[in-house]
Structure formats: structure tokens, C-alpha cells
Design an enzyme around this catalytic site. Structure first.
Site, short mmCIF file in Angstrom:
data_model
loop_
_atom_site.label_atom_id
_atom_site.label_comp_id
_atom_site.label_asym_id
_atom_site.label_seq_id
_atom_site.Cartn_x
_atom_site.Cartn_y
_atom_site.Cartn_z
N PRO A 88 33.31 54.80 33.24
CA PRO A 88 32.16 55.47 33.89
C PRO A 88 31.03 55.76 32.90
O PRO A 88 29.91 56.02 33.31
CB PRO A 88 32.75 56.79 34.41
CG PRO A 88 34.21 56.69 34.28
CD PRO A 88 34.54 55.60 33.33
N GLU A 115 43.32 59.57 31.35
CA GLU A 115 42.04 60.23 31.06
C GLU A 115 41.09 59.32 30.29
O GLU A 115 39.98 59.71 29.95
CB GLU A 115 42.26 61.53 30.26
CG GLU A 115 42.98 62.61 31.04
CD GLU A 115 42.28 62.98 32.34
OE1 GLU A 115 41.05 63.08 32.36
OE2 GLU A 115 42.99 63.14 33.36
N ARG A 153 31.97 33.73 41.02
CA ARG A 153 31.28 33.07 42.14
C ARG A 153 29.98 32.40 41.72
O ARG A 153 29.39 31.66 42.48
CB ARG A 153 31.08 34.01 43.33
CG ARG A 153 30.35 35.27 43.06
CD ARG A 153 30.25 36.16 44.28
NE ARG A 153 29.23 35.70 45.22
CZ ARG A 153 29.49 35.17 46.42
NH1 ARG A 153 30.73 35.06 46.84
NH2 ARG A 153 28.52 34.77 47.20
N ASP A 168 22.04 34.61 47.43
CA ASP A 168 22.68 35.93 47.52
C ASP A 168 21.69 37.03 47.14
O ASP A 168 20.75 36.78 46.36
CB ASP A 168 23.85 36.02 46.52
CG ASP A 168 25.14 35.48 47.09
OD1 ASP A 168 25.23 35.29 48.31
OD2 ASP A 168 26.07 35.26 46.28
C1 LIG Z 1 40.49 58.37 35.73
S1 LIG Z 1 39.41 57.33 34.84
C2 LIG Z 1 39.01 58.32 33.42
C3 LIG Z 1 37.76 59.07 33.61
C4 LIG Z 1 37.37 59.87 32.37
N1 LIG Z 1 38.21 61.01 32.22
C5 LIG Z 1 35.92 60.32 32.52
O1 LIG Z 1 35.70 61.40 32.99
O2 LIG Z 1 35.02 59.52 32.19
C6 LIG Z 1 40.52 56.13 34.17
C7 LIG Z 1 39.90 54.78 33.90
O3 LIG Z 1 39.37 54.24 35.11
C8 LIG Z 1 38.29 53.38 34.81
N2 LIG Z 1 37.11 53.79 35.58
C9 LIG Z 1 36.99 54.90 36.33
N3 LIG Z 1 35.80 54.98 36.90
C10 LIG Z 1 35.11 53.88 36.52
C11 LIG Z 1 33.80 53.40 36.77
N4 LIG Z 1 32.93 54.06 37.51
N5 LIG Z 1 33.44 52.22 36.22
C12 LIG Z 1 34.29 51.53 35.44
N6 LIG Z 1 35.55 51.95 35.16
C13 LIG Z 1 35.95 53.11 35.68
C14 LIG Z 1 38.06 53.45 33.31
O4 LIG Z 1 38.67 52.34 32.69
C15 LIG Z 1 38.73 54.75 32.93
O5 LIG Z 1 39.14 54.75 31.59
#
Ligand SMILES: C[S@@+](CC[C@H](N)C(=O)[O-])C[C@H]1O[C@@H](n2cnc3c(N)ncnc32)[C@H](O)[C@@H]1O
Length: 240
Positions: A88, A115, A153, A168
């Protein structure tokens, strides 16, 4: 094109990638999806890949060592052009990034869980961070599948007709044109006459106008050119 996926849940990625046009492309060998499970690179008998966060707090954190060993192996295999971490924290993924990735031979994606990943691994080994949007999902696997799908794609031969991706949404700075299929009449609604005319030039022109109209209505920011990534964006290949 090869996608290396570093994931604790290889089956999840492989399942999602086995459907539809992407599944067919994989079967035909147009793409290769190769999973690397950090658990296979853990050295203790419990195959530990996560531990409690220093400083306390909920959840677990993916450990440095197993991930580092995966990257070492990829580098040694020479099937590695840098590591993209789904998180994120990253720059929001878009069609421009998909186009740039599609020009590469190898894309390596790291899927976080719990996490997240020990920050020292991110600092030392990750080349760029990619997000799929301002929300949190439980792991990087679905985000990785979205990236692979969007990139695959665009590769020649993956879609039934290579021209389909050209129109697209987001391939130009606009949305795609509206589509209609049978039945010709649905209640009070018909199909625009031009689409039944058989006149290819007029159909083409109508579609271009409709794409622009819809974009103006739903996403005027695209036409104004204000939705793209900013200069000095760390995710832009120009800035790498
Ligand atoms: C539960 S999330 C961890 C979130 C982290 N504690 C934070 O607050 O940023 C676990 C994993 O899901 C993936 N993930 C979650 N949301 C994402 C997003 N919006 N984009 C890309 N990967 C995501 C990432 O690889 C992340 O390490």
C-alpha cells in the site's frame, strides 16, 4: 515473458492465473509464471518465515533472511531485472506502468503477508513499490495477479486479437467506447443505428466520439492530462 512471484501462497497465484486469456497464454508458453516460496528458503526445521515485530504490537512480520535467499537465487539464475514489491506504500499501478513492464523480459513481484516485510529488506532489495489502490488487502498475491494480468494482455498473441488491447481504457488518455451485443432490442432499448450499418469508417468514427464523450463525462481528468503520475515519480521508468 517471465513473471517471478515471491509468495507464501504459490497455489493462490497459480490458480488465479490459470483462467481465461491469461491461463491460455501460460499454457501456450507466451508467459511463464514461476513461484518462489520463502518457506523453501528458511533454514530452521520449522521453516520459519515470520516473527513478532520489534517494539511490540499486533501481527507478524516477514523476515529478511528467507526473502534475501530467494533474491540471491534469482540473481544467480540471471532471471532478474529488479524487484517490485506490492505494498500500500507504493505508487498506484496504472496502464502506463503496465506498458513499461510489458517491454521487459522478466518481472519479479514480491507479495507481502501479515503486517508486511522487514523494512531492511525493502530498503536493500526492493527497486520499486507498487500499490493497487488506497486500501489494504490481506496479502500481495491478488495485487500481483492484477499486475500480471494487466501486463500479459499487452503482449503479442495473448488476446484473441492483438488489436483489442489498443482500444482498451487508458491505452490512450481516455476510456474505452461502449459495447453492444444481441439482442438488437431489449425492452425499449435499441442499438445505435451506426453499429448495424456495416459502414466500418463511420463505426470507427462513432466509437472514437463515444470514447471521448464518456471520458469527458466520467473522467475529465484524463482529457486534461492531470491523472498521470507526477514528475520525479519513483515508479516512472524514466526516473530509474
Ligand atoms: C495486511 S497487508 C499489510 C499492511 C501494512 N501493515 C500497512 O499498513 O501498510 C499485507 C500485505 O498485503 C499486500 N497489500 C495490501 N494492500 C495492498 C495494496 N493496496 N497494494 C498492494 N499490495 C497490498 C502487501 O504485500 C502487504 O505487505
Amino acid at each position: 515473458m517471465r513473471f517471478n512471484i515471491i509468495t507464501l501462497f504459490p497455489e493462490m497465484v497459480e490458480q488465479v492465473m490459470s483462467y481465461g486469456v491469461i491461463g491460455r497464454a501460460w499454457k501456450k508458453g507466451l508467459i511463464e509464471v514461476v513461484s518462489y516460496n520463502p518457506r523453501d528458503y528458511a533454514e530452521d526445521r520449522h521453516r520459519t518465515v515470520d516473527d513478532k515485530p520489534f517494539g511490540g504490537g499486533p501481527g507478524m512480520v516477514m523476515m529478511y533472511d528467507p526473502l534475501f535467499r530467494v533474491v540471491e537465487e534469482l540473481r544467480a539464475e540471471k532471471r532478474f531485472e529488479g524487484l517490485d514489491f506490492l505494498t500500500p506504500h507504493g505508487q498506484t499501478f496504472n496502464q502506463e506502468m503496465a506498458k513499461n513492464m510489458a517491454a521487459r523480459q522478466v518481472v519479479t513481484l514480491l507479495c507481502g503477508r501479515y503486517e508486511g516485510v522487514d523494512q531492511r529488506f525493502v530498503d536493500q532489495c526492493v527497486d520499486r513499490e507498487i500499490s493497487i489502490g488506497d486500501f489494504v488487502v490481506s496479502g500481495g498475491e491478488l495485487p500481483a495477479c492484477m499486475v500480471i494480468d494487466a501486463v500479459a494482455r499487452l503482449l503479442p498473441g495473448v488476446l484473441g486479437d492483438d488489436a483489442s488491447s489498443a482500444t482498451d481504457s487508458f491505452m490512450q488518455a481516455q476510456l474505452g467506447y461502449p459495447q453492444y451485443t444481441r439482442s438488437e432490442i431489449l425492452g425499449q432499448s435499441g442499438v445505435p443505428d451506426v453499429l448495424l450499418s456495416g459502414h466500418h469508417e463511420r463505426i470507427e468514427q462513432w466509437r472514437m466520439q463515444e470514447a471521448e464523450r464518456i471520458t469527458r463525462q466520467k473522467r475529465p481528468d484524463l482529457l486534461a492530462g492531470t491523472s498521470g503520475r507526477k514528475k520525479n515519480d519513483p515508479c516512472s521508468d524514466e526516473n530509474k
